[in-house]
Design a protein around this motif. Structure first.
Motif, PDB file in Angstrom:
ATOM      1  N   TYR A  92       0.996   0.703  10.972  1.00  0.00           N
ATOM      2  CA  TYR A  92       2.055   0.118  10.131  1.00  0.00           C
ATOM      3  C   TYR A  92       1.740   0.363   8.650  1.00  0.00           C
ATOM      4  CZ  TYR A  92       4.722  -3.546   7.758  1.00  0.00           C
ATOM      5  OH  TYR A  92       5.550  -4.233   6.897  1.00  0.00           O
ATOM      6  N   TYR A  93       0.528  -0.009   8.250  1.00  0.00           N
ATOM      7  CA  TYR A  93       0.164   0.132   6.837  1.00  0.00           C
ATOM      8  C   TYR A  93      -0.059   1.596   6.448  1.00  0.00           C
ATOM      9  CZ  TYR A  93      -0.165  -4.909   6.803  1.00  0.00           C
ATOM     10  OH  TYR A  93       0.148  -6.242   6.891  1.00  0.00           O
ATOM     11  N   GLU A  97       1.759   3.674   3.554  1.00  0.00           N
ATOM     12  CA  GLU A  97       0.961   4.313   2.509  1.00  0.00           C
ATOM     13  C   GLU A  97       1.347   5.784   2.332  1.00  0.00           C
ATOM     14  OE1 GLU A  97      -0.847   3.230   0.264  1.00  0.00           O
ATOM     15  OE2 GLU A  97      -2.606   4.457  -0.164  1.00  0.00           O
ATOM     16  N   ARG A 100       4.691   5.950   0.619  1.00  0.00           N
ATOM     17  CA  ARG A 100       4.519   5.648  -0.806  1.00  0.00           C
ATOM     18  C   ARG A 100       3.801   6.780  -1.527  1.00  0.00           C
ATOM     19  NH1 ARG A 100       2.474  -0.664  -0.354  1.00  0.00           N
ATOM     20  NH2 ARG A 100       4.542  -1.610  -0.117  1.00  0.00           N
ATOM     21  N   ALA A 135       5.403   0.445  15.019  1.00  0.00           N
ATOM     22  CA  ALA A 135       4.750  -0.032  13.807  1.00  0.00           C
ATOM     23  C   ALA A 135       5.029   0.908  12.642  1.00  0.00           C
ATOM     24  CB  ALA A 135       3.246  -0.146  14.050  1.00  0.00           C
ATOM     25  N   ASP A 138       8.503   0.416  11.430  1.00  0.00           N
ATOM     26  CA  ASP A 138       8.639  -0.834  10.675  1.00  0.00           C
ATOM     27  C   ASP A 138       7.977  -0.741   9.298  1.00  0.00           C
ATOM     28  OD1 ASP A 138       9.954  -1.852  12.839  1.00  0.00           O
ATOM     29  OD2 ASP A 138       8.306  -3.131  13.528  1.00  0.00           O
ATOM     30  N   GLU A 141       9.721   2.176   4.370  1.00  0.00           N
ATOM     31  CA  GLU A 141      10.648   1.414   3.536  1.00  0.00           C
ATOM     32  C   GLU A 141      11.941   2.176   3.252  1.00  0.00           C
ATOM     33  OE1 GLU A 141       7.782   0.970   0.431  1.00  0.00           O
ATOM     34  OE2 GLU A 141       7.165  -1.023   1.106  1.00  0.00           O
ATOM     35  N   ASN A 142      11.879   3.497   3.396  1.00  0.00           N
ATOM     36  CA  ASN A 142      13.033   4.337   3.077  1.00  0.00           C
ATOM     37  C   ASN A 142      13.687   4.807   4.375  1.00  0.00           C
ATOM     38  OD1 ASN A 142      14.840   6.248   2.188  1.00  0.00           O
ATOM     39  ND2 ASN A 142      13.410   7.244   0.774  1.00  0.00           N
TER      40      ASN A 142
ATOM     41  N   LEU B   2      15.541   1.124  -3.117  1.00  0.00           N
ATOM     42  CA  LEU B   2      14.113   1.161  -2.833  1.00  0.00           C
ATOM     43  C   LEU B   2      13.338   0.346  -3.855  1.00  0.00           C
ATOM     44  CD1 LEU B   2      13.773   4.920  -1.894  1.00  0.00           C
ATOM     45  CD2 LEU B   2      13.798   2.957  -0.350  1.00  0.00           C
ATOM     46  N   ARG B  73      -1.868   1.147  -8.989  1.00  0.00           N
ATOM     47  CA  ARG B  73      -1.204   1.374  -7.695  1.00  0.00           C
ATOM     48  C   ARG B  73      -1.513   0.245  -6.715  1.00  0.00           C
ATOM     49  NH1 ARG B  73      -1.158   4.120  -2.843  1.00  0.00           N
ATOM     50  NH2 ARG B  73      -3.418   3.945  -2.661  1.00  0.00           N
ATOM     51  N   ARG B 286       2.270  -9.652  12.907  1.00  0.00           N
ATOM     52  CA  ARG B 286       2.674  -8.241  12.999  1.00  0.00           C
ATOM     53  C   ARG B 286       1.837  -7.518  14.049  1.00  0.00           C
ATOM     54  NH1 ARG B 286       5.963  -5.157  10.938  1.00  0.00           N
ATOM     55  NH2 ARG B 286       6.603  -6.555   9.255  1.00  0.00           N
ATOM     56  N   TYR B 290       3.173  -5.449  18.244  1.00  0.00           N
ATOM     57  CA  TYR B 290       3.029  -4.118  18.818  1.00  0.00           C
ATOM     58  C   TYR B 290       2.089  -4.102  20.028  1.00  0.00           C
ATOM     59  CZ  TYR B 290       4.932  -3.424  14.173  1.00  0.00           C
ATOM     60  OH  TYR B 290       5.699  -3.520  13.047  1.00  0.00           O
TER      61      TYR B 290
END
Lengths: 247, 301
Positions: A92-93, A97, A100, A135, A138, A141-142, B2, B73, B286, B290
């Motif tokens: 997911y992360y 990443e 981004r 995941a 989810d 973001e785009n 966004l 960042r 979260r 899954y």
């Protein structure tokens, strides 16, 4: 940028998506007319770590390089999520990443974690793959970012297992499937089964075009050619050094 | 819309609203999250704090672009409020400025300031500063404006000339920086309320920033008073760094003295509250989403 990359590929005549793992190759490819570029995990590992095992490269190391390359992109950039860099939670992360960091499309493979750059890698269970796929979806973001799933275990789970995974991935809403480590017969069988998702196959020189394939994904042709050229140049350099010493 | 687009738009709207935007400089992502949780509308990622937290070094141009960008960042990714960035001198010549703008814009910063100090720079409230000829930052501002992809990625000029040549020179420089394209003006380290007023009078229609440093050159002024003086942004660059440093020093002294942290526990957030603050429950939820059994719904013929 790639709101419809897979559709764009489908409208072309089986284009090749080249793979790169260093800045100079990325720039060279950007100057050509390829529909997208793949920032390959194994090639990037070779550049950054001088290793051939993609599993040695961590997400943060790869993502930093991806950000640098994304600044240069003139065409959609495909990021290598490998096997999600851990569990579905990591996936997911990690997907977030990479998005981004400028990836317009993301490739998740079905290896166990950590991924390896092998001809016969170990693959995870369908349930774990689906968890990672969900995941990753989810985490993005785009809405325009596509998620392609690279199935690397047809050598192990066979055509039937491949088709089962493909079906599950269609159920969950993956955008495309990449088939890797296949035989010609296996690829023919997959194409003949009228797959529910667009099929991209990994490409090496002399791979014949086949109807039913949406695109071909390069596995590092330029990098291998460059390495051969370097070997040849090294031979010349050594020869020159010996001649100079003899004089 | 966004997140990056939303943040830039929100920050520009807030800055141009006529009300002042108050920002803490966050030394790291956790500090930024704390600021957000307490109602901050925006946060700042800046050199003094990054140099301190990343290197335990003073703001003397040792911490470079790589440190600054990565820290910014991390902060951007941790919060859902706009993050403005300190880009020092742009880290070199015009090619560096171009890369700096491209990178900060790509990570989702809402804008940057670039200053006219000679590199290696130093904190604006330290002695011994040197500034470049005005033409240098003029060219950098133009390069920054040309490099940005979005009009609402704001470019702020910062001059450190007050300490070197006086306020009039700092104002004259800033007028030239504005003419070169600066969206926002920052004159570093004015030395009195009268000087703050004079700065506003020189730029009645341009958004300006004031910098409130404890023990710095500028008198600490309330946000409301700065707003009345016509400032649009106020930044508190060192307060979180000093607070962290003080608190951690007291903690370690307590441990050294007592052999336990018990006597300091009243000054700490608790284990459950901290886990709640950083969202452990959300992450666990979260993770559970899954689990293999949850995927059965997709494993049908």
């Amino acid at each position: 940028m790639t709101a419809s990359l897979i559709h764009k590929l489908a409208s072309m005549d089986q284009p090749i998506i080249p793979a790169a793992g260093d800045g100079q190759t990325m720039t060279l490819l950007s100057q050509s007319t390829f529909p997208a570029l793949f920032l390959d995990g194994t090639l990037t590992t070779q550049t950054l770590l001088d290793e051939n095992n993609q599993g040695l490269l961590t997400l943060s190391e790869y993502a930093k390089f991806c950000r640098d390359m994304a600044l240069k992109k003139t065409t959609p950039l495909i990021g290598d999520l490998q096997s999600g860099f851990g569990s579905p939670l990591n996936t997911y992360y990690a997907a977030q990443e990479l998005e981004r960091s400028g990836a317009d499309t993301i490739i998740l493979n079905d290896q166990t974690y950590p991924s390896h750059s092998l001809n016969r890698p170990t693959t995870t269970t369908p349930a774990d793959l689906l968890g990672k796929t969900k995941a990753a979806q989810d985490g993005l973001e785009n809405d325009a970012t596509e998620l392609w799933i690279k199935l690397e275990g047809i050598w192990d789970y066979g055509t039937e297992g491949f088709q089962q995974r493909l079906h599950y991935l269609a159920n969950i809403g993956a955008d495309a499937i990449i088939i890797d480590h296949y035989t010609d017969d296996q690829l023919n069988a997959i194409i003949a089964s009228t797959p529910e998702l667009p099929i991209i196959a990994t490409w090496t020189p002399n791979t014949p075009h086949k109807s039913g394939i949406t695109a071909w994904l390069d596995t590092g042709y330029l990098a291998r050619q460059a390495q051969q050229a370097r070997q040849q140049a090294l031979t010349e350099l050594k020869k020159g050094a010996i001649e100079y010493a003899e004089k | 819309m966004l997140k990056n687009d939303r943040m830039r738009h929100q920050f520009k709207t807030d800055v141009m609203s006529g009300h002042i935007v108050r920002m803490m400089v966050a030394p790291d992502a956790l500090a930024a999250k704390i600021a957000q949780s307490c109602g901050a509308k925006a946060v700042f990622s800046a050199g003094y704090a990054t140099s301190a937290s990343a290197l335990a070094m003073p703001d003397r141009g040792i911490s470079d672009f790589g440190f600054a960008l990565e820290r910014c960042r991390e902060i951007i990714n941790a919060v859902d409020i706009p993050v403005f960035a300190d880009a020092d001198t742009g880290y070199g010549d015009l090619d560096n400025v171009k890369r700096t703008v491209e990178c900060y814009e790509a990570i989702g910063a809402t804008g940057i300031f670039i200053e006219d100090q000679v590199w290696p720079k130093r904190c604006g409230h330290m002695d011994g500063k040197k500034v470049e000829p005005t033409e240098v930052l003029e060219a950098k501002i133009k390069a920054a404006k040309a490099a940005r992809k979005h009009d609402d990625f704001l470019i702020m000029s910062r001059t450190d000339a007050r300490a070197v040549y006086g306020l009039d020179d700092a104002i004259e420089r800033s007028k030239r920086y504005k003419a070169a394209g600066a969206d926002l003006i920052f004159i570093e380290a004015p030395q009195s309320s009268e000087e703050l007023e004079k700065i506003h009078e020189a730029f009645p229609d341009t958004p300006m920033m004031a910098n409130m440093i404890e023990d710095g050159k500028t008198p600490l002024t309330k946000t409301e008073d700065l707003e009345r003086l016509g400032f649009n942004i106020v930044v508190h660059p060192n307060a979180m760094t000093y607070t962290q440093t003080y608190a951690e020093e007291q903690l370690v002294k307590t441990l050294q003295r007592d052999g336990t942290t018990k006597a300091y526990k009243d000054h700490m957030i608790t284990f459950p509250k901290f886990n709640e603050f950083v969202g452990l429950d959300k992450v666990n939820a979260r993770d559970a989403m899954y689990a293999p059994e949850k995927m059965a719904q997709f494993m049908t013929d």
